[in-house]
Every structure is written in structure tokens, then in C-alpha cells.
Write a protein that holds these residues in place. Structure first.
Motif, mmCIF file in Angstrom:
data_model
loop_
_atom_site.group_PDB
_atom_site.id
_atom_site.type_symbol
_atom_site.label_atom_id
_atom_site.label_comp_id
_atom_site.label_asym_id
_atom_site.label_seq_id
_atom_site.Cartn_x
_atom_site.Cartn_y
_atom_site.Cartn_z
ATOM 1 N N ALA A 138 0.886 -1.415 0.295
ATOM 2 C CA ALA A 138 -0.115 0.095 -0.071
ATOM 3 C C ALA A 138 0.988 1.082 0.244
ATOM 4 N N THR A 179 -4.075 -0.357 -4.974
ATOM 5 C CA THR A 179 -4.986 0.118 -4.613
ATOM 6 C C THR A 179 -5.181 -1.305 -3.912
ATOM 7 N N GLY A 180 -5.853 -1.562 -2.913
ATOM 8 C CA GLY A 180 -7.448 -2.653 -2.737
ATOM 9 C C GLY A 180 -6.466 -3.519 -1.976
ATOM 10 N N ARG A 237 -4.638 -4.564 1.623
ATOM 11 C CA ARG A 237 -4.580 -4.866 2.999
ATOM 12 C C ARG A 237 -3.960 -5.683 4.133
#
Length: 90
Positions: A2, A7-8, A10
């Protein structure tokens, strides 16, 4: 990742508590942090739920917490209206 602009993505979270910490132990269904590892080992209760089949902590009668709440709700009635309810909706 990140930090690099992906993106996307976690960070992985503990299977038992959902906290984002260093995950030290692999258990059926995922990984757990150090504190939860001891709790699960003491309980010896991780595996598939007998009601829904989802793998995770099973604190009571080999049933997940969500399924156990549904089972309790099916046996209780609201004290005001008499309808089946987990908690008194009225």
C-alpha cells in the motif's frame, strides 16, 4: 504494498480478533497473533462450525458465535409482543 501505491491491498488480520498485528501461528482457516494463539490453544476450539461450515473459533458446542446467537433467538420470545427474538425488539 500500500505504501508503494498499490490499491485494494490491506494488511492481514488475526482470524480470532481481527486486529492487524504480526501473525505468528497458522491455524485451520487462517493465522492468529500471539495473544490469540494462547487463547485458542487453551480452548482447543477452532475448526468448522457444525451449523454453517465456516472455519473459525467455536466457543460453544462446536458452533460459531453467530450461529449460536441464531439458535438462541429461535428459542426466545419477546417479553412484550411474543415474537421470536434474540433480544427484546419492543
Amino acid at each position: 504494498m500500500a505504501d508503494l501505491g498499490v490499491t485494494g491491498v490491506r494488511a492481514p488480520a488475526c482470524l480470532r480478533c481481527g486486529r492487524v498485528r504480526r501473525l505468528r501461528r497458522a491455524v485451520p482457516g487462517g493465522r492468529v497473533r500471539l495473544g490469540c494463539e494462547g487463547i485458542l490453544a487453551a480452548r482447543g476450539s477452532i475448526g468448522p462450525c457444525t451449523s454453517c461450515g465456516k472455519t473459525g473459533p467455536r466457543p460453544i458446542r462446536d458452533t460459531s458465535a453467530a450461529c449460536r446467537r441464531r439458535q438462541i433467538a429461535a428459542t426466545r420470545n419477546c417479553s412484550t409482543c411474543g415474537k421470536p427474538a434474540e433480544l427484546d425488539p419492543c
